[in-house]
Design an enzyme around this catalytic site. Structure first.
Site, PDB file in Angstrom:
ATOM      1  N   SER A  76       2.571  26.458   6.630  1.00 38.72           N
ATOM      2  CA  SER A  76       1.895  25.304   7.229  1.00 38.72           C
ATOM      3  C   SER A  76       0.464  25.646   7.640  1.00 38.72           C
ATOM      4  CB  SER A  76       2.653  24.821   8.474  1.00 38.72           C
ATOM      5  OG  SER A  76       3.975  24.478   8.171  1.00 38.72           O
TER       6      SER A  76
HETATM    7  N1  SAH Z   1       7.699  27.315   9.001  1.00 43.92           N
HETATM    8  C1  SAH Z   1       7.186  27.776   7.718  1.00 43.92           C
HETATM    9  C2  SAH Z   1       6.734  26.658   6.802  1.00 43.92           C
HETATM   10  C3  SAH Z   1       7.860  26.080   6.176  1.00 43.92           C
HETATM   11  S1  SAH Z   1       7.716  25.148   4.700  1.00 43.92           S
HETATM   12  C4  SAH Z   1       6.071  28.793   7.876  1.00 43.92           C
HETATM   13  O1  SAH Z   1       5.664  29.064   9.005  1.00 43.92           O
HETATM   14  O2  SAH Z   1       5.653  29.350   6.866  1.00 43.92           O
HETATM   15  C5  SAH Z   1       9.347  24.464   4.798  1.00 43.92           C
HETATM   16  C6  SAH Z   1      10.463  25.446   4.513  1.00 43.92           C
HETATM   17  O3  SAH Z   1      11.678  24.756   4.766  1.00 43.92           O
HETATM   18  C7  SAH Z   1      10.524  25.914   3.057  1.00 43.92           C
HETATM   19  O4  SAH Z   1      10.521  27.309   2.996  1.00 43.92           O
HETATM   20  C8  SAH Z   1      11.828  25.318   2.558  1.00 43.92           C
HETATM   21  O5  SAH Z   1      12.497  26.131   1.589  1.00 43.92           O
HETATM   22  C9  SAH Z   1      12.640  25.198   3.839  1.00 43.92           C
HETATM   23  N2  SAH Z   1      13.750  24.253   3.797  1.00 43.92           N
HETATM   24  C10 SAH Z   1      13.801  23.049   3.165  1.00 43.92           C
HETATM   25  N3  SAH Z   1      15.005  22.483   3.336  1.00 43.92           N
HETATM   26  C11 SAH Z   1      15.743  23.338   4.105  1.00 43.92           C
HETATM   27  C12 SAH Z   1      17.070  23.343   4.602  1.00 43.92           C
HETATM   28  N4  SAH Z   1      17.919  22.334   4.337  1.00 43.92           N
HETATM   29  N5  SAH Z   1      17.479  24.383   5.338  1.00 43.92           N
HETATM   30  C13 SAH Z   1      16.649  25.423   5.608  1.00 43.92           C
HETATM   31  N6  SAH Z   1      15.386  25.502   5.151  1.00 43.92           N
HETATM   32  C14 SAH Z   1      14.930  24.472   4.406  1.00 43.92           C
END
Ligand code: SAH
Length: 229
Positions: A76
């Protein structure tokens, strides 16, 4: 500032004075964009965000921008991380559930602020990478899980805080139930295609929740199920 070096496989990551300079500039920028929580700004000024980007992209780490981290996912934008963290009202020693570990950067910010962090990722490769990096950085107050965030982590509930870092259609009751009374949940909730409204939800009692809306954002979507390597 002390130079920090860690080794992950054959990749050597170094945090130099020049990075600290770039971080200070970035922190000023996000402060000017409206972030007030001094503890959030302090944590972000101390964490080497360039460690969380893929090799070759490190020099972009101190721009206020999201970046691809592989597997179609993103780290993000720093402002967004700061914004969600500020809304979460983080204090030390509280228990936080994060859904969407991704690069692990958001988890590092929460851990740096003294919270105990339980973070779930559905993509095995990202889960491994983030866990390895967070361990190497010495965050033993972060616990990484490979799993489906739609289920939360009932075995570690209840949590003081829940932060969702992927776009979701609405907050499932399963997650609301894992929040303590008086706890706060922050999540980007879909409002139209590629746009979410940041929701801050406070659990007033077992049945009642207060919802505040905090502007528009764009996140990658929540996807159910686990993706193994
Ligand atoms: N917090 C992260 C940014 C996340 S992007 C950072 O600091 O880098 C969103 C993430 O959520 C992705 O890696 C994606 O694979 C994950 N995601 C999506 N659906 C999900 C689910 N059902 N359970 C766990 N993770 C999930």
């Amino acid at each position: 500032m002390q130079e920090k070096t860690i080794k992950i496989g054959n990749r050597v990551l170094i945090d130099k004075l020049v990075h600290q300079g770039m971080r200070n500039k970035l922190i000023k920028e996000i402060e000017n964009k409206g972030i007030n929580d001094k503890n959030v700004l302090k944590a972000m000024s101390e964490i080497p965000r360039h460690f969380f980007l893929p090799a070759g992209l490190e020099h972009f780490a101190y721009l206020d921008k999201p970046f691809d981290i592989g597997e179609g996912q993103t780290i993000s934008q720093p402002f967004t991380v700061a914004f969600q963290t500020e809304l979460l009202e983080v204090t030390s020693n509280i228990k936080i559930l994060e859904i969407g570990t991704g690069s692990g950067y958001q988890a590092a910010v929460l851990a740096h602020m003294g919270a105990e962090v339980f973070t779930i990722e559905r993509i095995e490769k990202l889960y491994h990478q983030a866990q390895t990096l967070l361990n190497a950085l010495g965050y033993d107050n972060v616990h990484c899980f490979l799993g489906d965030g739609y289920e939360g982590l009932p075995q570690y509930a209840p949590f003081d805080r829940i932060i969702i870092t992927a776009a979701i259609d609405g907050i499932p009751n399963v997650l609301k139930n894992q929040l303590k009374v008086g706890g706060i949940l922050v999540a980007p909730v879909n409002s139209s295609i590629n746009t979410q409204v940041m929701n801050k939800i406070t659990k007033l009692d077992e049945q009642n929740f207060k919802v505040d809306y905090h502007g528009f954002f764009s996140f990658v979507p929540m996807v159910p199920g686990v993706k193994k390597e």
